[in-house]
Design a protein around this motif. Structure first.
Motif, PDB file in Angstrom:
ATOM      1  N   SER A 136       1.370  -4.340  10.054  1.00  0.00           N
ATOM      2  CA  SER A 136       0.160  -3.631   9.634  1.00  0.00           C
ATOM      3  C   SER A 136       0.369  -2.128   9.667  1.00  0.00           C
ATOM      4  O   SER A 136       0.021  -1.410   8.720  1.00  0.00           O
ATOM      5  N   PHE A 137       0.906  -1.636  10.764  1.00  0.00           N
ATOM      6  CA  PHE A 137       1.147  -0.195  10.847  1.00  0.00           C
ATOM      7  C   PHE A 137       2.196   0.260   9.832  1.00  0.00           C
ATOM      8  O   PHE A 137       2.119   1.378   9.304  1.00  0.00           O
ATOM      9  N   LEU A 138       3.167  -0.605   9.554  1.00  0.00           N
ATOM     10  CA  LEU A 138       4.186  -0.259   8.563  1.00  0.00           C
ATOM     11  C   LEU A 138       3.558  -0.132   7.178  1.00  0.00           C
ATOM     12  O   LEU A 138       3.776   0.853   6.467  1.00  0.00           O
ATOM     13  N   PHE A 139       2.761  -1.130   6.778  1.00  0.00           N
ATOM     14  CA  PHE A 139       2.120  -1.102   5.462  1.00  0.00           C
ATOM     15  C   PHE A 139       1.150   0.070   5.347  1.00  0.00           C
ATOM     16  O   PHE A 139       1.064   0.716   4.301  1.00  0.00           O
ATOM     17  N   PHE A 140       0.409   0.316   6.425  1.00  0.00           N
ATOM     18  CA  PHE A 140      -0.597   1.375   6.379  1.00  0.00           C
ATOM     19  C   PHE A 140       0.034   2.758   6.234  1.00  0.00           C
ATOM     20  O   PHE A 140      -0.558   3.671   5.639  1.00  0.00           O
ATOM     21  N   SER A 141       1.245   2.920   6.756  1.00  0.00           N
ATOM     22  CA  SER A 141       1.892   4.226   6.719  1.00  0.00           C
ATOM     23  C   SER A 141       2.675   4.478   5.439  1.00  0.00           C
ATOM     24  O   SER A 141       3.130   5.597   5.200  1.00  0.00           O
ATOM     25  N   LEU A 142       2.837   3.442   4.604  1.00  0.00           N
ATOM     26  CA  LEU A 142       3.623   3.614   3.380  1.00  0.00           C
ATOM     27  C   LEU A 142       2.840   4.425   2.348  1.00  0.00           C
ATOM     28  O   LEU A 142       1.663   4.133   2.093  1.00  0.00           O
ATOM     29  N   PRO A 143       3.451   5.431   1.732  1.00  0.00           N
ATOM     30  CA  PRO A 143       2.774   6.162   0.645  1.00  0.00           C
ATOM     31  C   PRO A 143       2.541   5.250  -0.548  1.00  0.00           C
ATOM     32  O   PRO A 143       3.438   4.514  -0.966  1.00  0.00           O
ATOM     33  N   SER A 144       1.341   5.277  -1.105  1.00  0.00           N
ATOM     34  CA  SER A 144       1.000   4.363  -2.194  1.00  0.00           C
ATOM     35  C   SER A 144       1.873   4.588  -3.426  1.00  0.00           C
ATOM     36  O   SER A 144       2.258   3.634  -4.107  1.00  0.00           O
ATOM     37  N   PHE A 145       2.224   5.853  -3.725  1.00  0.00           N
ATOM     38  CA  PHE A 145       3.058   6.108  -4.912  1.00  0.00           C
ATOM     39  C   PHE A 145       4.460   5.548  -4.721  1.00  0.00           C
ATOM     40  O   PHE A 145       5.071   5.052  -5.667  1.00  0.00           O
ATOM     41  N   TRP A 146       4.987   5.606  -3.489  1.00  0.00           N
ATOM     42  CA  TRP A 146       6.322   5.072  -3.219  1.00  0.00           C
ATOM     43  C   TRP A 146       6.323   3.552  -3.334  1.00  0.00           C
ATOM     44  O   TRP A 146       7.240   2.952  -3.911  1.00  0.00           O
ATOM     45  N   VAL A 147       5.278   2.907  -2.783  1.00  0.00           N
ATOM     46  CA  VAL A 147       5.161   1.452  -2.888  1.00  0.00           C
ATOM     47  C   VAL A 147       5.091   1.033  -4.355  1.00  0.00           C
ATOM     48  O   VAL A 147       5.747   0.073  -4.772  1.00  0.00           O
ATOM     49  N   ALA A 148       4.306   1.758  -5.149  1.00  0.00           N
ATOM     50  CA  ALA A 148       4.158   1.416  -6.567  1.00  0.00           C
ATOM     51  C   ALA A 148       5.489   1.530  -7.304  1.00  0.00           C
ATOM     52  O   ALA A 148       5.846   0.654  -8.110  1.00  0.00           O
ATOM     53  N   VAL A 149       6.236   2.577  -7.035  1.00  0.00           N
ATOM     54  CA  VAL A 149       7.528   2.767  -7.710  1.00  0.00           C
ATOM     55  C   VAL A 149       8.529   1.688  -7.301  1.00  0.00           C
ATOM     56  O   VAL A 149       9.266   1.141  -8.131  1.00  0.00           O
ATOM     57  N   MET A 150       8.561   1.343  -6.003  1.00  0.00           N
ATOM     58  CA  MET A 150       9.473   0.295  -5.545  1.00  0.00           C
ATOM     59  C   MET A 150       9.116  -1.055  -6.161  1.00  0.00           C
ATOM     60  O   MET A 150      10.003  -1.847  -6.522  1.00  0.00           O
ATOM     61  N   LEU A 151       7.823  -1.333  -6.279  1.00  0.00           N
ATOM     62  CA  LEU A 151       7.415  -2.590  -6.904  1.00  0.00           C
ATOM     63  C   LEU A 151       7.825  -2.633  -8.374  1.00  0.00           C
ATOM     64  O   LEU A 151       8.254  -3.681  -8.879  1.00  0.00           O
ATOM     65  N   LYS A 152       7.687  -1.523  -9.069  1.00  0.00           N
ATOM     66  CA  LYS A 152       8.092  -1.482 -10.468  1.00  0.00           C
ATOM     67  C   LYS A 152       9.593  -1.757 -10.616  1.00  0.00           C
ATOM     68  O   LYS A 152      10.023  -2.473 -11.522  1.00  0.00           O
ATOM     69  N   GLN A 153      10.381  -1.200  -9.709  1.00  0.00           N
ATOM     70  CA  GLN A 153      11.820  -1.330  -9.820  1.00  0.00           C
ATOM     71  C   GLN A 153      12.305  -2.744  -9.466  1.00  0.00           C
ATOM     72  O   GLN A 153      13.088  -3.352 -10.207  1.00  0.00           O
ATOM     73  N   TYR A 154      11.820  -3.261  -8.307  1.00  0.00           N
ATOM     74  CA  TYR A 154      12.402  -4.497  -7.794  1.00  0.00           C
ATOM     75  C   TYR A 154      11.568  -5.745  -8.104  1.00  0.00           C
ATOM     76  O   TYR A 154      12.131  -6.825  -8.286  1.00  0.00           O
ATOM     77  N   ALA A 155      10.237  -5.611  -8.151  1.00  0.00           N
ATOM     78  CA  ALA A 155       9.405  -6.779  -8.429  1.00  0.00           C
ATOM     79  C   ALA A 155       9.161  -6.968  -9.919  1.00  0.00           C
ATOM     80  O   ALA A 155       8.605  -7.990 -10.319  1.00  0.00           O
TER      81      ALA A 155
END
Length: 502
Positions: A136-155
């Motif tokens: 939970s703390f890991l997900f909450f601390s992730l920047p939303s723009f970084w998560v979005a870019v990683m999802l675009k690349q790998y998912a």
């Protein structure tokens, strides 16, 4: 209640009125809407400047411009944007896109976050609690723009490439099996022997399933099949009975399992009907499912008829959802061929000019909404998990919970009827803000995934110094905040009878 609602509406109206004037003024003063035209080198430069000046009323003082805008809005006219497009049209498209994107993500985050939060509270200081807390703390601390870019690349990009040959390497199977083993060992807890057994069974089961899926190339043409639908429906029947009556209640258990078997068998007969359905047909089938399931619970429920009906209806709806999901999966291969093997999209809400049957259109919408929804869920899930855990722990230490246990009530009754309802009060506040924020959109996520929603409408309005678009966003989102906060206040009185709206 009526007096409370009327008073809140009057106060909220004047608050919104003052806020709209402030936002309109700040937007109008934030830049020069003619800056791009002043650099225009064409002979029509002055004509363009005059046209935009007249359209945006730039020669009128800002307070008078605001009064004109407010008068038009009161008549249902949101004005014209800087580029000459009707703002009402842009607003309708933006609200529709935003609700598709954020509403599903918010509901999923609430359901999963609250459920996991309850379990972590009941299993405080166990391996499962520590694991969920860390995640939970890991997900909450992730920047939303970084998560979005990683999802675009790998998912999306890498996953689409992998679908050309959907076999899972042995090393990946081993790693995922080990992760699953550790996860189940943490969830089940207990002594070392029990955890070792859970680890071994979970790792072996996960590895076997992944090896089977890789060998059969299941991901190229996925489907569940009758056997999986039946087994999972029976498991859902057991879960629903545990939730509403407990596994020792024989009649509700029989009703739930009967509903699961009947629903699975009927799925074979419904294959032709579900080949290319409509939403109207699916809603009708859902209503029939509720009626038939309730009838089964009523007939087989015995002395626990009410609990049997609830368990049967939940089981029936779950089985119907599995059948829907099975037909949805069957359409994957055909849809993937139509989009040239790139089923997971990275931009936009729809494939331009795409045409297909019901299931292919559903895959098109899902392929576009999956990644931005996932980015929003990961962050919101952490918030609801932590809030629910803290609220449940506080309630479980109250005197009335100990009294309920001392009276001999089952643990299920204590948790569901006493603790959970009272723990919802602080969570309701968070839900109200989140659902109000849904209408406002997710600016960063919409920018990364090219989603033309409310957040994009607001950001473009600010960038182009266009008060009409900004104010359209503000009116809708501000009204949503007022309405949902009022709903939260009313919900307080329902959840806790001691609260009075006076």
């Amino acid at each position: 209640m009526t007096a409370f609602i009327a008073r809140r509406l009057i106060i909220s109206f004047f608050v919104l009125l003052a806020a709209t004037f402030l936002v309109y003024t700040l937007t109008a003063l934030s830049g020069d809407p003619l800056a791009d035209l002043r650099q225009d080198q064409t002979p029509q430069r002055e004509e363009k400047i005059a046209e935009r000046t007249e359209r945006m009323q730039l020669d009128v003082p800002i307070p008078l411009r605001y009064v004109g805008w407010l008068t038009a809005v009161a008549q249902g006219d949101f004005g014209t944007a800087r580029n000459g497009v009707e703002v009402g049209t842009l607003l309708g498209q933006a609200v529709s896109a935003t609700l598709q994107l954020v509403l599903a993500a918010t509901v999923l985050a609430i359901i999963c976050g609250v459920m996991v939060g309850i379990v972590t509270a009941l299993r405080q200081y166990t391996g499962f609690d520590y694991t969920v807390t860390f995640a939970s703390f890991l997900f909450f601390s992730l920047p939303s723009f970084w998560v979005a870019v990683m999802l675009k690349q790998y998912a999306a990009i890498e996953f689409n490439n992998w679908l050309r040959d959907p076999t899972i390497p042995l090393a990946v199977i081993v790693v995922l099996a080990l992760v699953a083993g550790v996860g189940w060992a943490a969830v089940l807890g207990g002594d070392l022997r029990r955890r070792a057994a859970a680890f071994g069974v979970a790792a072996a089961t996960t590895g076997g399933i992944l090896a089977y899926l890789s060998f059969t190339r299941w991901f190229a043409d996925p489907r569940l099949g009758f056997a999986v639908v039946l087994v999972v429906s029976l498991a859902a029947g057991l879960g629903a009975t545990t939730l509403f009556a407990g596994l020792r209640a024989r009649d509700p258990l029989v009703a739930a399992l009967t509903t699961a078997v009947l629903g699975s068998v009927l799925s074979l007969a419904l294959d032709p009907v579900l080949a290319d359905p409509t939403w109207f047909l699916l809603i009708g089938l859902a209503l029939v499912t509720v009626v038939v399931s309730a009838a089964i619970g009523y007939v087989l429920g015995g002395l626990q008829r009410r609990q049997a009906m609830s368990a049967a209806v939940l089981t029936g709806l779950f089985s119907a959802g599995l059948i829907f999901f099975d037909h949805f999966l069957r359409a994957f291969s055909g849809y993937s061929d139509l989009v040239l093997g790139r089923p997971i999209s990275t931009i936009g809400a729809r494939t331009p000019n795409f045409e297909g049957d019901f299931w292919q259109l559903a895959w098109d919408a899902t392929g576009h909404i999956a990644l931005p929804s996932m980015a929003l869920v990961l962050i919101s899930f952490a918030t609801y998990t932590r809030y629910t855990r803290a609220s449940m722990l506080e309630i479980l230490n109250q005197d009335y919970v100990r009294t309920a246990r001392s009276k001999g009530l089952t643990e299920r009754s204590v948790i569901v009827r006493h603790a959970f309802r009272n723990s919802l009060i602080p969570i309701t506040t968070l839900m109200a803000f989140d659902f109000a924020g849904v209408v406002g959109g997710a600016i960063i996520t919409e920018e990364v995934f090219g989603w033309q929603g409310m957040g994009r409408l607001f950001s473009e309005g600010l960038r182009e110094v266009d008060p009409t678009r900004v104010m359209a966003f503000f009116i809708v989102s501000g009204t949503a905040i007022v309405v949902f906060n009022m709903i939260a206040d009313i919900a307080y009185a329902y959840l806790d009878p001691r609260i009075r709206l006076s």
